[in-house]
Design a protein around this motif. Structure first.
Motif, mmCIF file in Angstrom:
data_model
loop_
_atom_site.group_PDB
_atom_site.id
_atom_site.type_symbol
_atom_site.label_atom_id
_atom_site.label_comp_id
_atom_site.label_asym_id
_atom_site.label_seq_id
_atom_site.Cartn_x
_atom_site.Cartn_y
_atom_site.Cartn_z
ATOM 1 N N GLU B 205 0.847 -1.208 0.000
ATOM 2 C CA GLU B 205 0.000 0.000 0.000
ATOM 3 C C GLU B 205 0.870 1.241 0.000
ATOM 4 O O GLU B 205 0.583 2.224 -0.678
ATOM 5 C CB GLU B 205 -0.924 0.005 1.218
ATOM 6 N N HIS B 206 1.954 1.186 0.761
ATOM 7 C CA HIS B 206 2.875 2.323 0.827
ATOM 8 C C HIS B 206 3.478 2.600 -0.551
ATOM 9 O O HIS B 206 3.586 3.744 -0.987
ATOM 10 C CB HIS B 206 3.969 2.020 1.851
ATOM 11 N N GLU B 207 3.852 1.527 -1.244
ATOM 12 C CA GLU B 207 4.490 1.681 -2.563
ATOM 13 C C GLU B 207 3.505 2.158 -3.624
ATOM 14 O O GLU B 207 3.818 3.002 -4.453
ATOM 15 C CB GLU B 207 5.091 0.342 -3.035
ATOM 16 N N LEU B 208 2.332 1.536 -3.626
ATOM 17 C CA LEU B 208 1.443 1.703 -4.789
ATOM 18 C C LEU B 208 0.176 2.506 -4.526
ATOM 19 O O LEU B 208 -0.523 2.899 -5.470
ATOM 20 C CB LEU B 208 1.038 0.323 -5.329
ATOM 21 N N GLY B 209 -0.085 2.745 -3.238
ATOM 22 C CA GLY B 209 -1.350 3.403 -2.875
ATOM 23 C C GLY B 209 -1.601 4.696 -3.618
ATOM 24 O O GLY B 209 -2.682 4.922 -4.165
ATOM 25 N N GLY B 210 -0.583 5.555 -3.693
ATOM 26 C CA GLY B 210 -0.796 6.873 -4.278
ATOM 27 C C GLY B 210 -0.862 6.876 -5.784
ATOM 28 O O GLY B 210 -1.661 7.595 -6.386
ATOM 29 N N MET B 211 -0.010 6.038 -6.395
ATOM 30 C CA MET B 211 0.117 6.164 -7.849
ATOM 31 C C MET B 211 -0.856 5.287 -8.646
ATOM 32 O O MET B 211 -0.971 5.436 -9.846
ATOM 33 C CB MET B 211 1.569 5.881 -8.301
ATOM 34 N N SER B 212 -1.546 4.371 -7.957
ATOM 35 C CA SER B 212 -2.461 3.498 -8.698
ATOM 36 C C SER B 212 -3.788 3.405 -7.956
ATOM 37 O O SER B 212 -3.900 3.828 -6.812
ATOM 38 C CB SER B 212 -1.849 2.099 -8.815
ATOM 39 N N ALA B 213 -4.795 2.853 -8.637
ATOM 40 C CA ALA B 213 -6.061 2.570 -7.967
ATOM 41 C C ALA B 213 -5.910 1.164 -7.381
ATOM 42 O O ALA B 213 -6.244 0.177 -8.010
ATOM 43 C CB ALA B 213 -7.199 2.627 -8.967
ATOM 44 N N LEU B 214 -5.331 1.120 -6.174
ATOM 45 C CA LEU B 214 -4.971 -0.175 -5.569
ATOM 46 C C LEU B 214 -6.161 -0.808 -4.867
ATOM 47 O O LEU B 214 -6.896 -0.145 -4.135
ATOM 48 C CB LEU B 214 -3.826 0.024 -4.580
ATOM 49 N N LYS B 215 -6.344 -2.083 -5.100
ATOM 50 C CA LYS B 215 -7.401 -2.828 -4.421
ATOM 51 C C LYS B 215 -6.747 -4.062 -3.807
ATOM 52 O O LYS B 215 -6.046 -4.798 -4.495
ATOM 53 C CB LYS B 215 -8.452 -3.236 -5.453
ATOM 54 N N VAL B 216 -6.955 -4.258 -2.515
ATOM 55 C CA VAL B 216 -6.335 -5.396 -1.847
ATOM 56 C C VAL B 216 -7.385 -6.491 -1.656
ATOM 57 O O VAL B 216 -8.484 -6.226 -1.164
ATOM 58 C CB VAL B 216 -5.749 -4.970 -0.485
ATOM 59 N N VAL B 217 -7.045 -7.698 -2.080
ATOM 60 C CA VAL B 217 -7.961 -8.837 -1.905
ATOM 61 C C VAL B 217 -7.176 -9.976 -1.249
ATOM 62 O O VAL B 217 -5.943 -9.939 -1.216
ATOM 63 C CB VAL B 217 -8.553 -9.312 -3.259
ATOM 64 N N PRO B 218 -7.876 -10.993 -0.734
ATOM 65 C CA PRO B 218 -7.152 -12.103 -0.094
ATOM 66 C C PRO B 218 -6.150 -12.779 -1.046
ATOM 67 O O PRO B 218 -6.351 -12.796 -2.254
ATOM 68 C CB PRO B 218 -8.269 -13.063 0.297
ATOM 69 N N ARG B 233 -10.216 -12.928 -8.977
ATOM 70 C CA ARG B 233 -10.902 -13.025 -10.251
ATOM 71 C C ARG B 233 -12.136 -12.122 -10.294
ATOM 72 O O ARG B 233 -12.357 -11.386 -11.253
ATOM 73 C CB ARG B 233 -11.327 -14.477 -10.426
ATOM 74 N N ASP B 234 -12.904 -12.165 -9.213
ATOM 75 C CA ASP B 234 -14.112 -11.332 -9.166
ATOM 76 C C ASP B 234 -13.757 -9.855 -9.208
ATOM 77 O O ASP B 234 -14.452 -9.050 -9.825
ATOM 78 C CB ASP B 234 -14.920 -11.641 -7.900
ATOM 79 N N THR B 235 -12.677 -9.517 -8.526
ATOM 80 C CA THR B 235 -12.285 -8.100 -8.501
ATOM 81 C C THR B 235 -11.799 -7.654 -9.872
ATOM 82 O O THR B 235 -12.071 -6.530 -10.290
ATOM 83 C CB THR B 235 -11.179 -7.882 -7.438
ATOM 84 N N ILE B 236 -11.112 -8.540 -10.584
ATOM 85 C CA ILE B 236 -10.672 -8.196 -11.941
ATOM 86 C C ILE B 236 -11.896 -7.890 -12.800
ATOM 87 O O ILE B 236 -11.970 -6.870 -13.475
ATOM 88 C CB ILE B 236 -9.873 -9.367 -12.575
ATOM 89 N N HIS B 237 -12.880 -8.783 -12.701
ATOM 90 C CA HIS B 237 -14.131 -8.620 -13.439
ATOM 91 C C HIS B 237 -14.785 -7.279 -13.150
ATOM 92 O O HIS B 237 -15.143 -6.516 -14.042
ATOM 93 C CB HIS B 237 -15.092 -9.720 -12.974
ATOM 94 N N GLU B 238 -14.903 -7.027 -11.877
ATOM 95 C CA GLU B 238 -15.600 -5.828 -11.395
ATOM 96 C C GLU B 238 -14.862 -4.567 -11.848
ATOM 97 O O GLU B 238 -15.462 -3.646 -12.402
ATOM 98 C CB GLU B 238 -15.589 -5.939 -9.873
ATOM 99 N N LEU B 239 -13.546 -4.549 -11.655
ATOM 100 C CA LEU B 239 -12.770 -3.363 -12.025
ATOM 101 C C LEU B 239 -12.774 -3.152 -13.531
ATOM 102 O O LEU B 239 -12.781 -2.029 -14.010
ATOM 103 C CB LEU B 239 -11.321 -3.494 -11.548
ATOM 104 N N PHE B 240 -12.783 -4.262 -14.260
ATOM 105 C CA PHE B 240 -12.793 -4.152 -15.715
ATOM 106 C C PHE B 240 -14.055 -3.420 -16.156
ATOM 107 O O PHE B 240 -14.005 -2.478 -16.939
ATOM 108 C CB PHE B 240 -12.742 -5.543 -16.346
ATOM 109 N N MET B 241 -15.172 -3.860 -15.626
ATOM 110 C CA MET B 241 -16.423 -3.286 -16.093
ATOM 111 C C MET B 241 -16.621 -1.867 -15.570
ATOM 112 O O MET B 241 -17.136 -1.006 -16.263
ATOM 113 C CB MET B 241 -17.574 -4.189 -15.701
ATOM 114 N N GLU B 242 -16.202 -1.641 -14.327
ATOM 115 C CA GLU B 242 -16.460 -0.324 -13.753
ATOM 116 C C GLU B 242 -15.410 0.696 -14.128
ATOM 117 O O GLU B 242 -15.646 1.885 -14.113
ATOM 118 C CB GLU B 242 -16.511 -0.439 -12.228
ATOM 119 N N HIS B 243 -14.215 0.203 -14.371
ATOM 120 C CA HIS B 243 -13.103 1.119 -14.471
ATOM 121 C C HIS B 243 -12.557 1.225 -15.883
ATOM 122 O O HIS B 243 -12.505 2.283 -16.467
ATOM 123 C CB HIS B 243 -12.011 0.596 -13.537
#
Lengths: 373, 621
Positions: B205-218, B233-243
């Protein structure tokens, strides 16, 4: 569909081309804003820490790690040359001494008293980026790179492979419908970017590589040859990283396809000039097309662009981009508004095209692209 | 809904290749489709703005209808009370961002790297690169590769929970240094999903939090022998469609346009991602009829599959987006994934492989072209069969009952990774299969769509086939949110073309032998008997809306839905094609090995289905 667009390929006599040149990580920019640069000018550089080599001195000398510091002949940060002695045991009465020599050139970075390991580091790896095109630096991106601007002839291809290369242009065919055959490649082609006509085979491409040709701009290439040349089947069109010793730019497509006359004449008119080309292609939304950039300086006057994008009218010069007339050039001779039935039995909007030989054909509007006069 | 009744509706779907507009109006008390227009989607130069394609498609409706739908400036849709111009509401869907192309990262290439790759592939992405600590590239080379490839999204994994932190952080440093710029440029942060060692989360989070839209999953690999791909996988799906899809140039403007006036106030209607909209419609059908439904939407860049099957007595909806399978942008990937042989096997004439390869590539580099000759049409439909087949394979693997449940792997499996898990997809249970997308909806003969769907999905037992008439399910899907009754009415009356039931006995037999007999009680009361012969196809005429009671007696070992060898009593439904008796066998279905025999069989089946004009028999000679 009532509308037809070209894929947006530009063929510009003279235009302003801007290129961003960034280091892969922060470093030092070596040129100032306003500076004139050549294509080879290194505009920014940085150094990566060299690779690390571990060396267990305690094991080699057969001495407990604790005792090693007294035996070290180098201290942290000292430079090392290959085979230089790093440590030496005391031996028995000064005899039978064991010696540890450096396997690399670099520096002595550290020693761990617990493990007995020494860390040696190879010299830093320089990473540089050049200007790619001859031009002027119009912007400096602090610590990262620059933007170079140039007045140039600019030709976009439809598909390419291989990355950035430079060379003097050499047109080796007589006309845009001539194949670039292997007999046209000789020692004079070394270091050049060859302009061909309709087609090149993989065998000719390989000959070009061995003759030291830097790049090639041709009309068409076979997909089977592409697979043969790359060694794999391309899934999605994302290219540019192939390291095959040559950069290939296709201006028309796959198969035998005459290079558009305007493109061919334009490239031929720049014979002997230094060109920068890049085969990188990404066909997806946010497309990247391969390119040929030929800086022309201030003396060459450009013709204004003759085409209004997207407008398809009677008389528009077009290229058919699908079978059965694939690759043929002609002019729109009629634009009937009503849907017409094709051989497939589909009903679509069509146009009538008159080819160079005076023959006419009806093709779907979706299957033509506008070309430059 | 408050305010005036909505009677004039304009809906568009911005696909990766084509933008489709439909005009729906309420006339004589019912909502009906009035017109349709289409134009190339405009996300490339010279018109890098999706709304240009929308204006062009609506412009085509204007031409055909002889009325104006664009506003006075012709730079937007006219939505308002003026009855002489425009509509009451404008809605839109979009998938114009095209396929999803990802870079994945893991510590060990063959371990977490592979798990990450599987998660991304499972979500229907194209994996452009696997970055790993041990992939042999230097730091700056990894950075340069990420920049060059411009991924739409990055999945960062690495380390089992409690394992290495340093290596994971180093990978995060690579991504940070690359600072990749998304394909559509400015004003948007690249989505990065972190699915690695939970102990490294803080540092990542420290490295990537600011420069990317970071999402943490298990963690996708919490322990060595167990993989947990679901959440990533679900998050990839979701981010693809929303983002990602929302980043197509001009999308912001389209968002402003979509909406209507409610009591003098402008109300926006959100743009729906195309797969979301189609999925909504499929779910609606399954719920309304209480049946098992599958839908497939084959586009230029992606192929979406939807299913509703029971799991423990509850209907479960599943949707997969195969962003690497499609008929234009992704067409070469179909060829690369399926292999030339698998594509060629569906072509009912001899063809030079080199020629076929060039044709496919040229379609890829010029995605908006359409087949002009019969030969080209048949080739395109051959490719579509493989795209549909592969999309179904992917859907089967992902359509499992409970989402996000970890798949157990033994320590042995950890080194030999294979997909496991029981799918909910059961072709024998399937009641209705709906096809949509250009190649199916615009097939010149409806029986071509039926044959493509049967060949690729291989339904078993009795399955009703239907096709989206003119590729309008996305628009109706988004409309169903605002005006469900209008969407349902148009779907039923103008969108869903019923092709007819397919009866396909499952099992193996010998060529020419009877695998089942079917007694059919026609609507006029007469009873007829049909033989379903192994290796053959036959079509029985039965019109749209007509139903017939059938008693099917399968041969020994053959199943038509009641179990091997057991008689089934059921109902078949007619359609524009009729009732298709498919005796070609299932589990497995195979084509003859020899070229001549294969071509003969393909021709025989196509003739039985009257799929093509007879002249196709002379192609390739």
């Amino acid at each position: 569909m009532a509308f037809a667009y070209t894929p947006g390929l530009r063929v510009a006599d003279v235009t302003t081309v801007r290129k961003e040149r960034r280091l892969p990580l922060k470093g030092r920019v070596l040129v100032r804003e306003g500076a004139d640069v050549d294509a080879e000018t290194v505009v920014a550089r940085t150094e990566l820490p060299g690779n690390v080599k571990m060396l267990n001195i305690a094991n080699i000398l057969g001495v407990p790690p604790d005792d090693i510091p007294e035996l070290l002949l180098k201290k942290e940060g000292d430079p090392l040359s290959e085979n230089e002695t790093i440590a030496q045991s005391r031996g028995l009465f000064g005899l039978f001494r064991n010696t540890v020599r450096s396997p690399i050139e670099g520096s002595f970075e550290s020693f761990n008293k617990v493990t007995g390991q020494a860390v040696l580091r190879e010299p830093p790896i320089p990473v540089t980026i050049d200007a790619y095109v001859k031009g002027r630096v119009v912007e400096v991106i602090p610590d990262e790179g620059v933007v170079v601007e140039t007045r140039a002839t600019f030709v976009q291809g439809i598909f390419g492979i291989g990355g950035e290369v430079r060379g003097f242009l050499k047109t080796v065919v007589k006309s845009p419908d001539q194949e670039l055959t292997s007999d046209l490649i000789d020692a004079s082609c070394s270091g050049r970017i060859l302009v061909g006509g309709s087609f090149v085979t993989v065998a000719t491409l390989r000959k070009a590589v061995s003759a030291g040709v830097k790049g090639m701009v041709v009309g068409g290439f076979d997909d089977r040859d592409l697979k043969d040349f790359l060694g794999y089947d391309l899934g999605v069109a994302i290219t540019g990283h192939e390291n095959k010793g040559i950069t290939l730019v296709l201006t028309e497509g796959f198969g035998r396809m005459n290079m558009a006359r305007a493109t061919f004449d334009l490239l031929r008119s720049r014979e002997g000039m230094l060109a920068s080309i890049n085969g990188a292609t990404q066909i997806r939304a946010g497309v990247i097309r391969p390119e040929v950039v030929i800086p022309v300086g201030d003396e060459v006057q450009g013709k204004p662009p003759s085409r209004e994008q997207g407008a398809l009218v009677t008389g528009s010069p077009v290229r058919v981009i699908r079978a059965p007339y694939f690759g043929r050039l002609g002019r729109v001779s009629a634009l009937p508004p009503e849907l017409q039935q094709l051989e497939t039995e589909a009903h679509v909007r069509v146009l009538e095209v008159e080819f160079g030989d005076g023959s006419r054909a009806v093709v779907p509007r979706a299957n033509v692209e506008l070309i430059e006069e | 809904m408050a305010g005036k009744e909505i009677t004039r509706i304009l809906a568009t779907d911005c696909g990766s290749t084509t933008t489709k507009a439909i005009l729906i109006e309420k006339r004589a008390g019912e909502y009906r489709l009035i017109r349709r227009g289409e134009a190339p989607t405009t996300v490339e130069a010279p018109a890098e703005d999706v709304t240009k394609g929308v204006l062009n498609a609506v412009g085509e409706i204007e031409d055909l209808e002889g009325r104006e739908f664009l506003d006075a400036s012709r730079e937007g849709i006219a939505v308002g009370d003026d009855l002489s111009r425009g509509v009451d509401i404008f809605v839109s869907t979009s998938s114009a961002g095209g396929g999803l192309q990802m870079t994945v990262a893991g510590v060990v290439k063959s371990m977490t790297g592979e798990s990450a790759q599987r998660a991304a592939l499972g979500a229907g992405a194209i994996v452009m690169d696997v970055v790993a600590s041990n992939d042999g590239r230097l730091f700056h080379e990894k950075v340069a590769d990420i920049r060059r490839l411009r991924p739409d999204m990055i999945l960062l994994s690495g380390g089992i929970d409690g394992g290495t932190i340093d290596h994971v952080v180093e990978l995060a440093e690579v991504i940070r240094a690359a600072d990749p710029k998304p394909r559509f440029g400015v004003g948007y942060k690249l989505p990065v999903i972190y699915a690695g060692n939970r102990d490294a989360t803080g540092e990542v989070e420290h490295e990537l939090g600011g420069m990317s839209a970071l999402k943490v999953v298990p963690n996708i690999r919490p322990v060595l022998e167990r993989e947990n791909l679901g959440p990533a996988r679900d998050t990839i799906h979701e981010l693809f469609m929303e983002h990602v899809m929302a980043q197509a140039p001009g999308y912001g403007k389209l968002m402003q346009w979509a909406g209507h006036w409610v009591d003098g106030r402008w109300e926006n209607v959100p743009i729906m991602p195309t797969p979301g909209a189609v999925g909504k419609l499929i779910e609606m059908v399954a719920r309304a009829e209480g049946i098992h439904v599958m839908g497939v939407d084959i586009g230029g860049a992606t192929t979406d599959v939807f299913s509703v099957f029971d799991s423990q007595g509850q209907p479960v909806f599943n949707r997969t987006v195969s962003a690497n399978l499609g008929m234009s942008y992704s067409i070469s990937n179909v060829l690369a994934s399926a292999g030339m042989e698998n594509v060629m096997r569906w072509v009912p004439f001899r063809m030079d492989e080199a020629d076929l390869r060039n044709r496919i590539r040229n379609k890829m580099i010029r995605p908006t072209t359409i087949p002009q000759t019969l030969e080209e049409l048949i080739v395109e439909q051959a490719i579509s069969r493989e795209a549909l087949r592969l999309a179904l394979v992917q859907h089967r693997e992902l359509a499992v009952g409970l989402k996000g449940v970890a798949q157990e792997r033994t320590i042995g499996d950890a080194f030999e990774q294979t997909q496991t898990g029981a799918t909910l997809v059961d072709m024998m249970k399937l009641d209705l299969l709906i096809g949509s997308g250009g190649v199916l909806s615009h097939a010149p003969r409806r029986c071509q769509a039926a044959l493509m769907m049967i060949d690729s999905f291989l339904p078993e037992g009795i399955t009703m086939l239907a096709v989206d008439s003119i590729f309008m399910m996305p628009q109706l899907g988004v409309l169903s949110k605002e005006l469900p009754e209008a969407a349902a009415e148009v779907f039923d009356k103008d969108c869903l073309i019923r092709l007819g039931s397919c009866v396909a006995p499952s099992g193996q037999s010998k060529d020419g032998q009877t695998t089942a007999t079917m007694q059919m009680e026609a609507p006029d009361g007469r009873t007829r008997e049909f033989r379903i012969v192994y290796g053959r196809m036959e079509v029985i005429p039965l019109g749209v809306g007509e139903k017939a009671r059938v008693t099917i007696r399968p041969a020994k070992g053959i199943d038509v839905g009641a179990g091997p060898g057991r008689q089934l009593e059921s109902v078949v439904e007619g359609g524009v094609v009729g009732v298709v008796l498919d005796g070609r066998g299932r589990q497995p279905f195979g084509l003859p090995a020899g070229d001549a025999e294969r071509i003969r069989k393909l021709q025989e089946w196509a003739m039985a289905m009257t799929a093509y004009p007879e002249k196709f028999l002379s192609l390739g000679r």
